[in-house]
Design a protein around this motif. Structure first.
Motif, mmCIF file in Angstrom:
data_model
loop_
_atom_site.group_PDB
_atom_site.id
_atom_site.type_symbol
_atom_site.label_atom_id
_atom_site.label_comp_id
_atom_site.label_asym_id
_atom_site.label_seq_id
_atom_site.Cartn_x
_atom_site.Cartn_y
_atom_site.Cartn_z
ATOM 1 N N PRO A 163 0.763 -1.082 0.008
ATOM 2 C CA PRO A 163 0.107 0.183 0.088
ATOM 3 C C PRO A 163 1.001 0.970 -0.118
ATOM 4 O O PRO A 163 1.958 1.385 0.717
ATOM 5 N N GLU A 164 0.283 2.241 -0.519
ATOM 6 C CA GLU A 164 1.030 3.431 -0.901
ATOM 7 C C GLU A 164 1.642 4.256 0.264
ATOM 8 O O GLU A 164 3.073 4.362 0.268
ATOM 9 N N ARG A 165 0.918 4.316 1.297
ATOM 10 C CA ARG A 165 1.508 4.920 2.342
ATOM 11 C C ARG A 165 2.563 4.013 3.256
ATOM 12 O O ARG A 165 3.698 4.663 3.537
ATOM 13 N N ALA A 166 2.367 2.663 3.333
ATOM 14 C CA ALA A 166 3.476 1.973 3.672
ATOM 15 C C ALA A 166 4.941 1.827 2.868
ATOM 16 O O ALA A 166 5.919 2.091 3.518
ATOM 17 N N TRP A 167 4.535 1.907 1.567
ATOM 18 C CA TRP A 167 5.783 2.038 0.700
ATOM 19 C C TRP A 167 6.578 3.204 0.998
ATOM 20 O O TRP A 167 7.759 3.238 1.005
ATOM 21 N N ARG A 168 5.926 4.492 0.931
ATOM 22 C CA ARG A 168 6.734 5.723 1.265
ATOM 23 C C ARG A 168 7.308 5.795 2.546
ATOM 24 O O ARG A 168 8.331 6.189 2.654
ATOM 25 N N ARG A 169 6.597 5.152 3.417
ATOM 26 C CA ARG A 169 7.227 5.355 4.910
ATOM 27 C C ARG A 169 8.412 4.224 4.858
ATOM 28 O O ARG A 169 9.455 4.791 5.260
ATOM 29 N N LEU A 170 8.679 3.222 4.087
ATOM 30 C CA LEU A 170 9.595 2.375 4.279
ATOM 31 C C LEU A 170 10.736 3.146 3.242
ATOM 32 O O LEU A 170 12.000 2.887 3.570
ATOM 33 N N LEU A 171 10.529 3.764 2.291
ATOM 34 C CA LEU A 171 11.458 4.456 1.364
ATOM 35 C C LEU A 171 12.144 5.269 2.363
ATOM 36 O O LEU A 171 13.470 5.588 2.428
ATOM 37 N N ARG A 172 11.380 5.955 3.221
ATOM 38 C CA ARG A 172 12.318 7.097 4.435
ATOM 39 C C ARG A 172 13.293 6.285 5.193
ATOM 40 O O ARG A 172 14.328 6.798 5.583
ATOM 41 N N LEU A 173 12.529 4.999 5.889
ATOM 42 C CA LEU A 173 13.495 4.215 6.612
ATOM 43 C C LEU A 173 14.517 3.597 5.932
ATOM 44 O O LEU A 173 15.571 3.436 6.593
ATOM 45 N N SER A 174 14.394 3.695 4.715
ATOM 46 C CA SER A 174 15.626 2.840 3.978
ATOM 47 C C SER A 174 16.679 3.655 3.505
ATOM 48 O O SER A 174 17.565 3.315 2.594
ATOM 49 N N GLY A 175 16.624 4.937 3.735
ATOM 50 C CA GLY A 175 17.645 5.802 3.132
ATOM 51 C C GLY A 175 17.264 6.658 1.929
ATOM 52 O O GLY A 175 18.120 7.254 1.235
ATOM 53 N N LYS A 176 15.996 6.056 1.354
ATOM 54 C CA LYS A 176 15.594 6.470 0.000
ATOM 55 C C LYS A 176 14.514 7.440 0.167
ATOM 56 O O LYS A 176 13.640 7.704 -0.687
ATOM 57 N N GLY A 177 14.483 8.347 1.079
ATOM 58 C CA GLY A 177 13.513 9.087 1.481
ATOM 59 C C GLY A 177 13.236 10.315 0.410
ATOM 60 O O GLY A 177 12.264 10.856 0.446
ATOM 61 N N ALA A 178 14.496 10.611 -0.395
ATOM 62 C CA ALA A 178 14.242 11.694 -1.457
ATOM 63 C C ALA A 178 13.250 11.303 -2.604
ATOM 64 O O ALA A 178 12.677 12.028 -3.218
ATOM 65 N N TRP A 179 12.720 9.798 -2.634
ATOM 66 C CA TRP A 179 11.832 9.470 -3.456
ATOM 67 C C TRP A 179 10.581 9.224 -2.934
ATOM 68 O O TRP A 179 9.481 8.812 -3.676
ATOM 69 N N ALA A 180 10.257 9.579 -1.442
ATOM 70 C CA ALA A 180 9.265 9.082 -0.954
ATOM 71 C C ALA A 180 8.065 10.253 -1.195
ATOM 72 O O ALA A 180 6.564 9.749 -0.916
ATOM 73 N N ASP A 181 8.381 11.421 -1.771
ATOM 74 C CA ASP A 181 7.174 12.385 -1.967
ATOM 75 C C ASP A 181 6.510 12.008 -3.291
ATOM 76 O O ASP A 181 7.163 11.943 -4.260
ATOM 77 N N GLU A 182 5.228 12.247 -3.243
ATOM 78 C CA GLU A 182 4.264 11.973 -4.667
ATOM 79 C C GLU A 182 4.890 13.121 -5.413
ATOM 80 O O GLU A 182 4.802 12.663 -6.840
ATOM 81 N N ALA A 183 5.307 14.324 -5.385
ATOM 82 C CA ALA A 183 5.570 15.177 -6.314
ATOM 83 C C ALA A 183 7.102 14.772 -6.715
ATOM 84 O O ALA A 183 7.522 15.098 -8.086
ATOM 85 N N VAL A 184 7.866 13.844 -6.251
ATOM 86 C CA VAL A 184 9.031 13.370 -6.851
ATOM 87 C C VAL A 184 8.721 12.194 -7.683
ATOM 88 O O VAL A 184 9.362 11.998 -8.721
#
Length: 235
Positions: A163-184
Motif C-alpha cells: 500500500p502506498e503509505r507503507a511504501w513511502r514510509r519504508l522508503l524514508r526508513l531505507s535511506g531512499k526518502g528523497a523518492w518518498a514524496d508524491e511530487a518526486v
C-alpha cells in the motif's frame, strides 16, 4: 560499435546492471516510437524530458540516437520537477503545466519518463493534455510500470507493491526518502494510462504498449493519435 549516446549512458554515475537494463529498454522504446510515427521523416518532433536533478539525469535518447538529418528537426524541452512537500490544490497544479509552444506546433511529441515525476494524478493528466495540445499528429509517452517487481528509480524490489503509505514510509526508513514524496515519484500502471487517455479532449484513438523485463511488463508507452484534419475547401 557503440555510438556516443550508448557510451555516455554506460558511463553514467548510476551505471551498472540497472542502468544497462534501462538502456536496453529505452532502445526498444525508441524503436516503438519510430514505428508509431513512421520514423517521423521530414517532420517536426518535440522531445520532452525531465530537467536534471540531484536524483537523476535522464538522457534524451531520442536526440542521441536519431540520424543527424532527423536530429535537426527535433526540439528538446525540459520540464522542471515540482518541489517535494508542495501540496497544491489540483486546479492550481493543473494550471502550472504549460508548454511554451503553439497549438499543433509539432507533428509528433515524444515524452520520456516524465509523467511519473509530474506529481498527483491531476497534474499528470494536465501534462498529457499539454503534450496533446502542441501535437499535430500524435503523442508517444513512456513510463515504467508501477506493478513491475523492480522499482527502476530506487532499484528496490517489491516494496512499491505495498500500500502506498507503507511504501513511502519504508522508503524514508531505507535511506531512499528523497523518492518518498508524491511530487518526486508517482508511478503509474496501464490502468492509469488508459484512464488518462479516456479523459483527453476529443476522445483520441489511443493504445498502451509495453516492453518486458524478466517476462513482466516493465515499461509502458501511451500512444495518442490526433484526428486527421479535414482538407481545406477549394476556392
Amino acid at each position: 560499435m557503440k555510438n556516443a549516446m550508448d557510451a555516455a549512458m554506460d558511463g553514467a554515475p548510476a551505471g551498472g546492471w540497472l542502468e544497462r537494463m534501462v538502456t536496453s529498454q529505452r532502445r526498444k522504446l525508441y524503436d516503438a516510437f519510430a514505428a508509431f510515427s513512421g520514423d517521423a521523416a521530414g517532420e517536426r518532433v518535440l522531445s520532452v524530458g525531465m530537467a536534471p536533478t540531484s536524483l537523476f539525469d535522464k538522457p534524451d535518447y531520442l536526440v542521441g540516437w536519431s540520424a543527424p538529418a532527423q536530429r535537426a528537426r527535433i526540439t528538446a524541452h525540459q520540464v522542471e520537477a515540482p518541489k517535494p512537500g508542495r501540496q497544491a490544490h489540483p486546479a492550481e497544479a493543473a494550471r502550472e503545466v504549460r508548454l511554451p509552444f503553439a497549438d499543433g506546433e509539432f507533428d509528433w511529441v515524444f515524452c520520456n519518463e516524465v509523467i511519473e515525476h509530474a506529481g498527483p494524478f491531476e497534474r499528470q493528466l494536465a501534462l498529457v493534455k499539454e503534450l496533446y495540445r502542441v501535437a499535430r499528429k500524435g503523442v508517444f509517452l513512456t513510463t515504467p510500470n508501477r506493478r513491475h517487481p523492480l522499482e527502476f528509480h530506487t532499484g528496490l524490489p517489491l516494496l512499491h507493491l505495498l500500500p502506498e503509505r507503507a511504501w513511502r514510509r519504508l522508503l524514508r526508513l531505507s535511506g531512499k526518502g528523497a523518492w518518498a514524496d508524491e511530487a518526486v515519484l508517482n508511478p503509474l500502471d496501464s490502468q492509469a494510462l488508459y484512464r488518462i487517455a479516456s479523459l483527453m479532449p476529443g476522445k483520441p484513438v489511443h493504445d498502451v504498449g509495453h516492453k518486458r523485463i524478466w517476462g513482466v511488463k516493465a515499461h509502458f508507452f501511451l500512444m495518442l493519435q490526433k484526428p486527421a484534419r479535414a482538407p481545406s475547401p477549394s476556392s
